[in-house]
Design a protein around this motif. Structure first.
Motif, PDB file in Angstrom:
ATOM      1  N   ILE A 228       0.838  -1.194   0.000  1.00 36.17           N
ATOM      2  CA  ILE A 228       0.000   0.000   0.000  1.00 36.17           C
ATOM      3  C   ILE A 228       0.876   1.249   0.000  1.00 36.17           C
ATOM      4  O   ILE A 228       1.775   1.394   0.837  1.00 36.17           O
ATOM      5  CB  ILE A 228      -0.940   0.007   1.228  1.00 36.17           C
ATOM      6  N   PHE A 229       0.616   2.133  -0.955  1.00 32.97           N
ATOM      7  CA  PHE A 229       1.311   3.415  -1.046  1.00 32.97           C
ATOM      8  C   PHE A 229       0.290   4.523  -0.796  1.00 32.97           C
ATOM      9  O   PHE A 229      -0.695   4.643  -1.527  1.00 32.97           O
ATOM     10  CB  PHE A 229       1.929   3.609  -2.431  1.00 32.97           C
ATOM     11  N   VAL A 234      -0.218   8.186  -9.227  1.00 28.26           N
ATOM     12  CA  VAL A 234       0.445   7.726 -10.441  1.00 28.26           C
ATOM     13  C   VAL A 234       0.901   8.939 -11.249  1.00 28.26           C
ATOM     14  O   VAL A 234       0.117   9.849 -11.531  1.00 28.26           O
ATOM     15  CB  VAL A 234      -0.498   6.845 -11.287  1.00 28.26           C
ATOM     16  N   GLU A 235       2.178   8.945 -11.606  1.00 28.43           N
ATOM     17  CA  GLU A 235       2.723  10.025 -12.431  1.00 28.43           C
ATOM     18  C   GLU A 235       2.725   9.649 -13.907  1.00 28.43           C
ATOM     19  O   GLU A 235       2.425  10.470 -14.768  1.00 28.43           O
ATOM     20  CB  GLU A 235       4.150  10.359 -11.985  1.00 28.43           C
ATOM     21  N   LYS A 242       5.533  -1.910 -19.523  1.00 26.09           N
ATOM     22  CA  LYS A 242       4.779  -2.471 -18.389  1.00 26.09           C
ATOM     23  C   LYS A 242       5.263  -1.869 -17.070  1.00 26.09           C
ATOM     24  O   LYS A 242       5.496  -2.567 -16.093  1.00 26.09           O
ATOM     25  CB  LYS A 242       4.899  -3.997 -18.374  1.00 26.09           C
ATOM     26  N   ARG A 243       5.376  -0.542 -17.086  1.00 24.17           N
ATOM     27  CA  ARG A 243       5.946   0.154 -15.935  1.00 24.17           C
ATOM     28  C   ARG A 243       5.002   1.260 -15.476  1.00 24.17           C
ATOM     29  O   ARG A 243       4.424   1.979 -16.291  1.00 24.17           O
ATOM     30  CB  ARG A 243       7.295   0.750 -16.312  1.00 24.17           C
ATOM     31  N   VAL A 244       4.851   1.376 -14.161  1.00 23.96           N
ATOM     32  CA  VAL A 244       4.061   2.454 -13.570  1.00 23.96           C
ATOM     33  C   VAL A 244       4.961   3.242 -12.626  1.00 23.96           C
ATOM     34  O   VAL A 244       5.599   2.670 -11.736  1.00 23.96           O
ATOM     35  CB  VAL A 244       2.847   1.901 -12.793  1.00 23.96           C
ATOM     36  N   LYS A 245       5.026   4.541 -12.847  1.00 22.44           N
ATOM     37  CA  LYS A 245       5.835   5.408 -11.991  1.00 22.44           C
ATOM     38  C   LYS A 245       4.922   6.231 -11.095  1.00 22.44           C
ATOM     39  O   LYS A 245       3.950   6.835 -11.549  1.00 22.44           O
ATOM     40  CB  LYS A 245       6.698   6.349 -12.842  1.00 22.44           C
ATOM     41  N   THR A 250       8.665   6.053  -6.864  1.00 22.50           N
ATOM     42  CA  THR A 250       8.628   4.593  -6.895  1.00 22.50           C
ATOM     43  C   THR A 250       8.351   4.099  -8.318  1.00 22.50           C
ATOM     44  O   THR A 250       7.443   4.603  -8.997  1.00 22.50           O
ATOM     45  CB  THR A 250       7.533   4.055  -5.954  1.00 22.50           C
ATOM     46  N   LEU A 251       9.122   3.115  -8.760  1.00 16.25           N
ATOM     47  CA  LEU A 251       8.891   2.477 -10.057  1.00 16.25           C
ATOM     48  C   LEU A 251       8.336   1.078  -9.822  1.00 16.25           C
ATOM     49  O   LEU A 251       8.938   0.267  -9.108  1.00 16.25           O
ATOM     50  CB  LEU A 251      10.183   2.384 -10.858  1.00 16.25           C
TER      51      LEU A 251
END
Length: 449
Positions: A228-229, A234-235, A242-245, A250-251
């Motif tokens: 949990i963040f 989400v930026e 397949k990447r969420v920054k 955090t990556l």
């Protein structure tokens, strides 16, 4: 009368109108939408999956009951199909049959808008009525940099069309839907689930939830392996990589699915409402008075299209009262302090009435009574855990409650709410003779001394 929307509110409105011997036409976009979001892509299928998720957890404790068990394969796609075939479709078809037999007519056009206060254009055909009830529900809200495409990025409507179980998933929004889907996905085989919430804690919109109850749920989710963040968002999403920054830097790598759960917005656009004098709020909700009547006297609204709690059971109750007010001239409205709400996640968290923060903010004198399941034999045998908090006036009148448990929240919450509604004071409820052994015996511990 014409009812725009055949969801939970529309169905309830049609039943109520039949009691007044009125001719009813119900309009929606598809026969497959009867029952609305709640039945088809919301409350009902998610609770079906939550039941399965809970069973996987219960099976893992087979040794507690002297059982040698192994879970074997879990298949969320099969569970989604069974929900559609065995729960959703039978209810949808039975509802259509019930109302049609009693004279309710249905239309499923591509386009509808008002021409004047008594006339609709329905695929170019004019439909006139004395009264209208707008219960067109809501659609998933969006954020600028998380745009659903129905495949890699899905929302709570399009999630049901997934074709494989994601190995890693990011859930954007730690509200009610977010914490429910997080538990479901993790229990149904998603190896890593990341839950991202902008606020400082999960469930920020459940204002009457006690901070300690929310913390207990958060600890339980983390115990399930869900990461949990909070206080971030989400930026950027890079589908090809397949990447969420996240905005905190955090990556999150190798993400197979992004699920957007940031709430819903009212379906009020393209109906021509403002052209006939119906006022909308800045967020698009229809402004209504205490009787659910809009600024146009023969047009009423209820459910997610008005700025009240967006819950299916609230929508049903509002629609029922709107029709009653429409045909009797009364001005009945709901007591929103008596509305129950339950989140079905790793724990079930139920609330009603005022919470601690609200009572303190309004300077209302109150006392907090707490009970847990540790001395309740039936609860221990069922591996039940959690807490109950009831907020009472100095003389024992119930003002609100929180119930956190694995499986008994709804029944305990409704008992407490019924007591509040019937003005049963907390000591009277505690001294009721509860059958033994039952989980309900936990209420004996809620005494004002």
């Amino acid at each position: 009368m014409v009812i725009l929307g055949c969801g939970s509110a529309g169905i309830e409105a049609a039943k109520e109108a039949l009691g007044y011997k009125k001719k009813v036409l119900c309009i929606d976009k598809s026969p497959l939408h009867i029952g609305g979001t709640c039945l088809n892509r919301g409350c009902v299928p998610t609770k079906h999956l939550r039941e399965g998720a809970y069973l996987t957890e219960k099976i893992s404790h087979g040794g507690f009951y002297g059982l040698s068990t192994s879970l074997g394969k879990v298949d969320i796609l099969s569970a989604i199909r069974s929900a559609e075939e065995k729960v959703i479709t039978p209810i949808r078809e039975a509802t259509f049959k019930y109302l049609s037999k009693r004279g309710v007519e249905f239309l499923f056009p591509k386009g509808v808008h008002f021409l004047d206060r008594n006339t609709l254009s329905v695929d170019g055909r004019k439909v006139r009525a004395q009264y209208f009830l707008i219960v067109t529900g809501s659609s998933p809200a969006a954020v600028p940099n998380v745009v659903p495409d129905g495949e890699y990025i899905v929302d709570t409507d399009t999630f049901w069309d997934i074709e494989e179980v994601p190995r890693k998933a990011v859930i954007v929004g730690g509200g009610v839907s977010g914490v429910e889907f997080a538990y479901i996905l993790k229990r149904y085989g998603t190896k890593e689930v990341f839950l991202v919430e902008l606020a400082s804690n999960i469930l920020p919109s459940v204002e009457n939830a006690s901070p300690d109850a929310v913390k207990r749920l958060e600890r339980k989710l983390k115990g399930e392996g869900i990461k949990i963040f909070t206080e971030t968002a989400v930026e950027d999403i890079d589908h090809s990589k397949k990447r969420v920054k996240l905005k905190d830097g955090t990556l999150l790598e190798d993400i197979d699915l992004v699920l957007l759960t940031v709430g819903r917005g009212p379906n009020t656009s393209n109906l021509g409402l403002e052209s006939i004098g119906v006022s909308l709020t800045p967020r698009g909700h229809i402004e209504v008075d205490a009787s659910y009547r809009s600024g146009v006297e023969n047009i009423y609204a209820a459910g997610d299209v008005i700025p009240m709690p967006a819950l299916a059971h609230v929508a049903k109750a509002e629609a029922r009262l709107a029709v009653r007010n429409m045909f009797t001239g009364s001005s009945e409205g709901l007591d929103y302090g008596e509305v129950p709400s339950v989140v079905y996640s790793a724990y079930e968290l139920g609330t009603f009435g005022k919470g601690e923060k609200q009572l303190k903010g309004e300077k209302i004198p109150f006392k907090t009574l707490m009970a847990n399941f540790r001395s309740v034999a039936k609860a221990l045998s069922e591996l039940e855990e959690g807490l109950i908090k009831v907020f009472v006036s100095p003389d024992g009148e119930i003002l609100g409650a929180n119930v956190l448990s694995r499986k008994h929240t709804d029944s305990l919450l409704h008992l407490l709410l019924l007591a509040k509604r019937q003005k049963v004071k907390i000591n009277e409820l505690a001294e009721f003779i509860w059958a033994h052994p039952t989980v309900e015996e936990v209420l004996e511990g809620l005494q004002l001394r």
